[in-house]
Enzyme design. Structure first.
Site, PDB file in Angstrom:
ATOM      1  N   LYS A 211       0.870  -1.132  -0.064  1.00 31.19           N
ATOM      2  CA  LYS A 211      -0.110  -0.320   0.064  1.00 31.19           C
ATOM      3  C   LYS A 211       1.068   1.432  -0.020  1.00 31.19           C
ATOM      4  CE  LYS A 211      -3.624   0.077   2.756  1.00 31.19           C
ATOM      5  NZ  LYS A 211      -4.967   0.258   2.360  1.00 31.19           N
TER       6      LYS A 211
ATOM      7  N   ARG B 264      -2.989   3.119   8.807  1.00 37.49           N
ATOM      8  CA  ARG B 264      -3.479   1.829   7.880  1.00 37.49           C
ATOM      9  C   ARG B 264      -2.093   0.935   8.135  1.00 37.49           C
ATOM     10  NH1 ARG B 264      -7.984   3.080   4.698  1.00 37.49           N
ATOM     11  NH2 ARG B 264      -8.580   5.004   4.970  1.00 37.49           N
TER      12      ARG B 264
ATOM     13  N   GLY C  27      -7.935  -7.725   5.039  1.00 35.68           N
ATOM     14  CA  GLY C  27      -9.010  -7.902   6.373  1.00 35.68           C
ATOM     15  C   GLY C  27      -8.077  -8.385   7.328  1.00 35.68           C
TER      16      GLY C  27
ATOM     17  N   MET D 273      -5.201  -7.261   9.117  1.00 38.78           N
ATOM     18  CA  MET D 273      -4.624  -6.455   9.977  1.00 38.78           C
ATOM     19  C   MET D 273      -5.329  -5.234  10.142  1.00 38.78           C
ATOM     20  SD  MET D 273      -0.647  -7.402   9.333  1.00 38.78           S
ATOM     21  CE  MET D 273      -0.898  -6.686   7.593  1.00 38.78           C
TER      22      MET D 273
ATOM     23  N   ARG E 269      -3.242  -1.118  -6.444  1.00 39.78           N
ATOM     24  CA  ARG E 269      -2.229  -2.138  -6.784  1.00 39.78           C
ATOM     25  C   ARG E 269      -2.527  -3.082  -7.913  1.00 39.78           C
ATOM     26  NH1 ARG E 269      -5.180  -5.150  -1.739  1.00 39.78           N
ATOM     27  NH2 ARG E 269      -7.048  -5.855  -2.987  1.00 39.78           N
TER      28      ARG E 269
ATOM     29  N   HIS F  44      -4.678 -32.237   6.809  1.00 41.40           N
ATOM     30  CA  HIS F  44      -4.691 -33.673   6.315  1.00 41.40           C
ATOM     31  C   HIS F  44      -5.403 -33.879   5.234  1.00 41.40           C
ATOM     32  CE1 HIS F  44      -5.883 -37.949   6.429  1.00 41.40           C
ATOM     33  NE2 HIS F  44      -4.656 -38.274   6.673  1.00 41.40           N
TER      34      HIS F  44
ATOM     35  N   SER G  12      18.247 -40.717 -16.045  1.00 39.31           N
ATOM     36  CA  SER G  12      17.042 -40.170 -16.057  1.00 39.31           C
ATOM     37  C   SER G  12      16.678 -40.077 -14.495  1.00 39.31           C
ATOM     38  CB  SER G  12      15.817 -40.942 -16.774  1.00 39.31           C
ATOM     39  OG  SER G  12      14.673 -40.174 -16.405  1.00 39.31           O
TER      40      SER G  12
ATOM     41  N   CYS H   3      12.031 -38.415 -14.577  1.00 45.29           N
ATOM     42  CA  CYS H   3      10.945 -38.746 -14.897  1.00 45.29           C
ATOM     43  C   CYS H   3      10.185 -39.236 -13.616  1.00 45.29           C
ATOM     44  CB  CYS H   3      11.012 -40.057 -15.823  1.00 45.29           C
ATOM     45  SG  CYS H   3      12.112 -41.340 -14.803  1.00 45.29           S
TER      46      CYS H   3
ATOM     47  N   TYR I  31      15.750 -32.647 -20.421  1.00 45.29           N
ATOM     48  CA  TYR I  31      14.298 -32.875 -20.500  1.00 45.29           C
ATOM     49  C   TYR I  31      13.717 -33.041 -19.272  1.00 45.29           C
ATOM     50  CZ  TYR I  31      14.868 -37.768 -20.449  1.00 45.29           C
ATOM     51  OH  TYR I  31      15.149 -39.388 -20.134  1.00 45.29           O
TER      52      TYR I  31
END
Ligand code: PEP
Ligand code: MG
Length: 902
Positions: A29, A98, A107, A109, A343, A459, A786, A854, A874
């Site tokens: 801000k 602020r 919202g 702080m 922003r 979980h 790989s 892979c 790759y």
């Protein structure tokens, strides 16, 4: 300006001193208020106290030396600029205090408005407002309320009750019916509440109000809700917040005043236009509190054309300056427009792609920057099927979108019931307060998981993401009553068997079955939507950005596929070869019997017969895949899992044999099978007889596979096609293992390919830590490596890959031992270090050694950046993640100056 020692740290910046790139120091801000000030936009003057001051305060528990004096100096200069003094009884300056961290934490702080009002300056404020006593006393009571609640922890309800009391006495429900005398009375009541709870009078000294409010904002960084939010959004805990002290402007001074929010484009779809809401005669907090309904911003044109036109001009200017979608908060005070915030705005995944494309068209950014502005997680989100929502479906609750997707099904409350109903072919949604490891079977059986508690790392969330299953967690409006087999939400009672729909992207919960529609982005990748011939802005933009990513990237992208169908789909998704064809599935189904024969073979002859029967089947598998890939490299991995996985489970077999013996049946075959299963039983099969070890122990097994691969390639080539096989040996830990397999394989290949022109490479997986650490030796016998990051993570951490994520990772995530499962995103410090060592030492021993990955990490956005940086050739991932890997590989290759928006 500030009269402080030159070596003293600077903790306070005037808006004119900052800029948008100082977010670390001034918060989002503050940095953007400074930027707007310097652009000459109408920002109420003020200053910002840095995050450094906050951090110092939070570490030592007191304001750092020099801060008070710097605030004083900036305050004086603000007073000079405004021609008003804080607390002046005749013409007071009022400020808002602020919070504003680097990343927006909406919202989370604190904010305190109207600082500087007291028993005397309230009169001055009334004078400023043209004798508007009502306004002045209303502002004062708001200060006591906000200050009491946020700075001194006075329970907010007490203020609410006092307000209700006065309205009741007056016989009204509407705040606006209270006159100046009523509000004066309310101020007295509020002061008493304040004194009762704090043991002191409401502070009349404005500077004290200011200092306490600043301190309260610092403290709010460590409020519980802020800590939780940061954890969920992965915002580091040590950033601290800045504090902005801003001259108050008032949107509640009459019909020629008001407040609003605006977006420079639609943050939902990315469409161009004016999007916003306006509320006349109100302050920002009234909009948030929903006291009255806002009107579309366009209506401001009728109310105040001058301000409206000025606002549109500023919005265009901000877009051009930030070269991005901006969101804005503004206030109009008696016909004068003030910008309170801007922003770079948050947006949906679809809007991110659409806007990036539009900005390129508008010449504001180039394609590199457009590519930088989108990411693989957004693309993945766009590839999930979505609910087809119309006005019939209103969400009844909103939780956290914990694992994306759209799922509908019958509600069940226990794991056992989920398993039962799923076995009957029903789609079920498992609803729990929170899940625990005992719910695993139910989670597997369910189409989706819905919990009323827990966040993105609960979980339920972690396990569901691991399974690729839709999950909404923490829908706290739900009252889940497991024993009664129901949940309530609002006025609705949902019982077992009722249908609900959950959206794992938005976190929304719907009653009933919401129809699902396929993703247009997938239709595009599938070739069903022509990007040059559609009016779908999203598809056009995705196509354009993907094309650029493909041109930019250095990493190739292959796929993990072991059927022709998967290979074909992956090619449509842009795969440039197969990085892992697991051959084990080719031993299942009706081929199990042959494998049993192989395992049970009583002599060489039996075994050779079984292998001879498997050979043509394997050859046919490979022919299909080589044809699909049409000359692109195909890495076929020799069989990996322990052979007993192909046999029936021990307990079941033992019971069958016992029962059959009881009945006097002939069980010779079953007994032999049981003996074999017993013989092969391992306590730790993942560390047992699998991979190359199996190939070295079962004579002829790898030889059969090598022959099948070579013969398939020759057959395809003789047919006029192309084939580029690469044979990969799994689980190698020592070069001698590879050399032994290689010697036999080379002999067979030479015999089979003859003069067909087929070339077969032989390489190895690097998935055992010892292989990574002896990569220099192993490279002598390998034409490619790989990285099998699944096993490398398992063995690097010592985590059983099949067990730990569901068992205890949620706790590790909660404790912050890691921020994301190392099976999901590569652990760059540990497992990543093994990869670095192997890549460096492998290439030192064999320059040009081909390197790929892979494991599951090949399709994970962050991991792709790591593999790019390490210099792999790759990545290989499941077909569905190929586009994500292409995009991220492109993003990893470009350098831009733009900053990520969060
Ligand atoms: C790996 O270990 O990363 C790998 C790709 O092999 P699998 O998952 O089949 O063990
Ligand atoms: Mg492996």
């Amino acid at each position: 300006m500030a009269a402080h020692d030159p070596v003293e740290q600077k903790y306070v910046y005037d808006f004119a001193e900052g800029n948008k790139d100082l977010k670390d120091l001034l918060g989002g801000k503050g940095a953007n208020l400074a930027e707007m000030t310097n652009l000459g936009l109408p920002v109420p003057p003020g200053f910002t106290i840095t995050t450094e001051a906050c951090k110092a305060y939070l570490t030592t528990g007191r304001e750092p030396d020099g801060l008070a004096a710097q605030i004083e100096a900036h305050l004086e200069s603000l007073e000079r600029e405004m021609g008003r003094r804080l607390g002046d009884p005749d013409d007071p300056l009022l400020v808002s205090v602020r919070s504003g961290a680097k990343f927006s934490m909406p919202g989370m702080m604190e904010t305190v408005l109207n600082v500087g009002l007291n028993d005397r300056s309230v009169v001055g404020l009334s004078n400023q407002a043209g004798g508007n006593d009502r306004f002045a006393w209303d502002s004062y009571r708001r200060l006591i309320q906000m200050f009491g609640k946020t700075v001194c922890e006075v329970p907010g309800e007490e203020f609410e009750h006092a307000l209700d009391e006065i309205k009741r006495a007056k016989g009204t429900h509407n705040d606006l019916d209270l006159d100046a005398d009523d509000l004066r009375g309310l101020v007295d009541a509020y002061k008493q509440i304040f004194a009762k709870h704090t043991g002191r009078e409401f502070p009349q000294e404005p500077r004290e109000q200011l200092d306490l409010a600043i301190r309260a904002v610092f403290d709010s960084w460590n409020a519980e809700r802020a800590i939780l939010y940061r954890r969920q959004e992965r915002i580091p805990a040590d950033l601290g917040t800045a504090v902005n002290v801003v001259t108050m402007v008032f949107g509640n001074l009459g019909p020629d005043s008001g407040t609003g929010v605006a977006f420079t484009r639609d943050p939902g779809s990315g469409a161009q236009g004016i999007y916003g809401d306006y509320l006349a005669n109100a302050q920002g907090e009234d909009v948030v509190a929903g006291i009255r309904n806002t009107v579309p911003l366009q209506e401001l044109e009728q109310l105040d054309k001058t301000s409206y036109d000025q606002l549109l001009g500023i919005m265009a200017r901000l877009e051009e300056h930030y070269k991005d979608l901006c969101d804005i908060e503004f206030t109009i005070e008696r016909g004068k427009l003030w910008m309170l915030q801007t922003r770079v705005g948050k947006r949906t995944a679809a809007a991110a792609f659409v806007i990036a494309g539009q900005l390129v068209d508008e010449g504001l950014i180039d394609l590199d920057e457009a590519l930088h502005r989108v990411n693989g997680a957004q693309l993945a989100q766009l590839m999930f099927p979505r609910f087809q929502l119309d006005h019939e479906f209103e969400p009844v609750a909103k939780g956290i979108g914990a694992s994306p997707g759209a799922a509908s099904g019958k509600v069940v409350f226990t794991s056992a019931r989920a398993v039962e109903l799923a076995a009957e072919g029903e789609s079920v949604i498992l609803v729990r307060r929170e899940t625990n490891p005992d719910d695993l079977n139910g989670m597997i059986a369910a189409k989706g998981i819905l919990t009323s508690r827990g966040g993105k790392t609960s979980h339920a969330a972690v396990v569901a993401r691991g399974m690729g299953k839709t999950c909404v967690s923490g829908a706290d409006e739900l009252e889940v009553n497991v024993p009664a087999k129901k949940f309530t939400v609002g006025d609705h009672v949902v019982s077992e068997g009722d249908v609900v729909s959950i959206d794992g992207t938005t976190g929304k919960v719907y009653l009933g079955e919401v129809p699902v529609m396929p993703s247009e982005v997938v239709q595009y990748f599938e070739g069903e939507l022509d990007p040059d011939n559609t009016d779908d802005a999203l598809v056009r933009s995705v196509h354009r950005i993907m094309t650029h990513a493909d041109a930019a990237r250095r990493l190739r992208v292959r796929t993990n596929a072991d059927t022709g169908a998967d290979a074909a789909r992956a090619r449509r998704f842009g795969a440039e070869g197969i990085g892992l064809c697991r051959t084990e599935h080719m031993f299942l189904g009706d081929r199990r019997e042959l494998v049993e024969r192989l395992i049970l073979a009583s002599g060489e002859r039996d075994r050779e017969d079984a292998l001879a029967a498997l050979l043509p089947l394997q050859r046919a598998d490979f022919i299909e895949i080589f044809r699909e890939m049409d000359g692109l490299p195909v890495t076929v991995r020799l069989i990996d899992p322990p052979l007993h996985e192909f046999l029936p489970p021990l307990e079941q077999l033992a019971v069958n044999v016992a029962v059959a013996q009881e009945r006097g049946e002939d069980v010779a075959k079953e007994e032999a099978l049981l003996a074999a299963v017993r013989r092969m039983h391992e306590e730790n099969p993942m560390l047992g007889l699998r991979g190359v070890r199996l190939g070295l122990v079962i004579p002829g097994l790898f030889a059969m596979q090598v022959r099948a691969i070579a013969e398939a390639a020759v057959a395809v080539v003789r047919d006029g096609g192309k084939a580029c096989p690469e044979i990969m040996v799994p689980l190698v830990g020592a070069v001698q293992e590879l050399e032994t397999v290689r010697a036999e394989a080379e002999r067979i290949i030479a015999e089979v390919v003859g003069d067909s022109g087929v070339e077969v490479l032989i390489g190895t997986m690097i998935e055992v830590p010892r292989a990574a650490l002896t990569a220099g030796q192993i490279a002598e016998a390998a034409e490619f490596f790989s990285f099998g990051t699944n096993d490398l993570t398992q063995m690097g951490w010592g985590f059983s890959r099949d067990d730990v994520e569901g068992a205890f990772f949620w706790r590790y995530l909660e404790l912050g031992i890691f921020g994301i499962s190392p099976f999901e995103s590569i652990d760059t410090d540990g497992v990543g270090r093994l990869i670095r060592i192997a890549a460096e030492e492998g290439r030192a021993a064999r320059p040009g050694l081909k390197l790929g990955v892979c494991g599951e990490h090949g399709g994970d956005p962050d991991s792709v950046h790591f593999f790019h940086e390490v210099g792999l050739d790759y990545v290989s991932c499941s077909p569905f993640r190929v586009p994500v890997a292409r995009l991220e590989a492109g993003r990893a290759s470009i350098t831009t100056t733009g900053s990520d928006s969060r």
